[in-house]
Design a protein around this motif. Sequence first.
Motif, short mmCIF file in Angstrom:
data_model
loop_
_atom_site.label_atom_id
_atom_site.label_comp_id
_atom_site.label_asym_id
_atom_site.label_seq_id
_atom_site.Cartn_x
_atom_site.Cartn_y
_atom_site.Cartn_z
N UNK A 1 0.84 -1.17 0.00
CA UNK A 1 0.00 0.00 0.00
C UNK A 1 0.89 1.24 0.00
N UNK A 2 0.71 2.14 -0.93
CA UNK A 2 1.46 3.39 -0.98
C UNK A 2 0.68 4.47 -0.24
N UNK A 3 1.41 5.29 0.51
CA UNK A 3 0.77 6.35 1.30
C UNK A 3 1.57 7.63 1.20
N UNK A 4 0.91 8.75 1.27
CA UNK A 4 1.59 10.04 1.23
C UNK A 4 0.81 11.12 1.95
N UNK A 5 -0.30 10.79 2.62
CA UNK A 5 -1.19 11.80 3.15
C UNK A 5 -0.87 12.29 4.55
N UNK A 6 -0.19 11.53 5.38
CA UNK A 6 0.05 11.97 6.75
C UNK A 6 1.14 13.03 6.79
N UNK A 7 1.01 14.01 7.71
CA UNK A 7 2.06 15.03 7.81
C UNK A 7 3.38 14.39 8.23
N UNK A 8 4.50 14.88 7.69
CA UNK A 8 5.78 14.24 7.98
C UNK A 8 6.25 14.51 9.41
N UNK A 9 7.01 13.57 9.92
CA UNK A 9 7.77 13.73 11.16
C UNK A 9 8.98 14.59 10.79
N UNK A 10 9.41 15.48 11.67
CA UNK A 10 10.58 16.31 11.39
C UNK A 10 11.60 16.22 12.51
N UNK A 11 12.86 16.15 12.10
CA UNK A 11 13.99 16.18 13.02
C UNK A 11 14.89 17.33 12.62
N UNK A 12 15.15 18.23 13.56
CA UNK A 12 16.09 19.32 13.33
C UNK A 12 17.42 18.98 13.98
N UNK A 13 18.50 19.15 13.22
CA UNK A 13 19.82 18.92 13.77
C UNK A 13 20.81 19.92 13.21
N UNK A 14 21.88 20.13 13.95
CA UNK A 14 22.93 21.07 13.54
C UNK A 14 24.13 20.27 13.03
N UNK A 132 1.23 -2.83 13.87
CA UNK A 132 2.38 -2.07 13.36
C UNK A 132 2.03 -1.42 12.04
N UNK A 133 1.31 -2.13 11.20
CA UNK A 133 0.88 -1.58 9.90
C UNK A 133 0.06 -0.30 10.12
N UNK A 134 -0.88 -0.36 11.07
CA UNK A 134 -1.72 0.81 11.37
C UNK A 134 -0.87 1.99 11.82
N UNK A 135 0.12 1.73 12.68
CA UNK A 135 1.00 2.81 13.15
C UNK A 135 1.82 3.39 12.01
N UNK A 136 2.38 2.54 11.18
CA UNK A 136 3.17 3.01 10.04
C UNK A 136 2.31 3.85 9.08
N UNK A 137 1.10 3.38 8.83
CA UNK A 137 0.21 4.10 7.92
C UNK A 137 -0.23 5.44 8.49
N UNK A 138 -0.41 5.49 9.82
CA UNK A 138 -0.82 6.74 10.47
C UNK A 138 0.33 7.74 10.52
N UNK A 139 1.54 7.25 10.72
CA UNK A 139 2.69 8.13 10.83
C UNK A 139 2.77 8.79 12.19
N UNK A 140 3.67 9.75 12.31
CA UNK A 140 3.90 10.43 13.59
C UNK A 140 3.17 11.77 13.68
N UNK A 141 2.22 11.98 12.76
CA UNK A 141 1.33 13.15 12.79
C UNK A 141 2.05 14.49 12.94
#
Length: 155
Positions: A1-14, A132-141
């Motif tokens: 299943x391809x997904x692209x709708x959940x907002x991405x998780x972001x990591x800021x680093x220096x 796990x599939x449900x969590x992966x599909x939902x993303x980190x919001x």
Amino acid sequence: MDINSSPPFELLLRVRYSECDAQEVVFNARYADYADLAATEFMRALVGGYQNLVAQGLDNQVVNLNIGWQNSAKFDDILCLSVHVSHVGNTSFSMQITMINWLTKQAIASAEIVYVMLDIASFTKIAISQGMRDKLLKGANGKRINMSGIEISTQ
């Protein structure tokens, strides 16, 4: 299943000085480290950390990592690594990681990481559970982790 709708998780680093090479830009192999760090923090946000997977008798292993570069990052740049799950299969899943310069918004690099789910007792691949599939599909919001040391407005 391809997904692209959940907002991405972001990591800021220096970017640290030790990550740069003689040309005074980030050494190419460090981008794999950045991608791995972003994926690790994404999984921590998603399932509470790697130890939680292991406690369930699970592991995930990288089976493919591709990186494409658009520009170079330099010492002291703030990078934003955006992570989203782009595919969930039967035994594998893929993460897409986009790296940009936080201040200039200039594209730096992108990575795709493909993981296979493993049973830790037999070290063989197994089906991704429905939970796990449900969590992966939902993303980190859209969760953001700031390791850069800069203050970010919440507006």
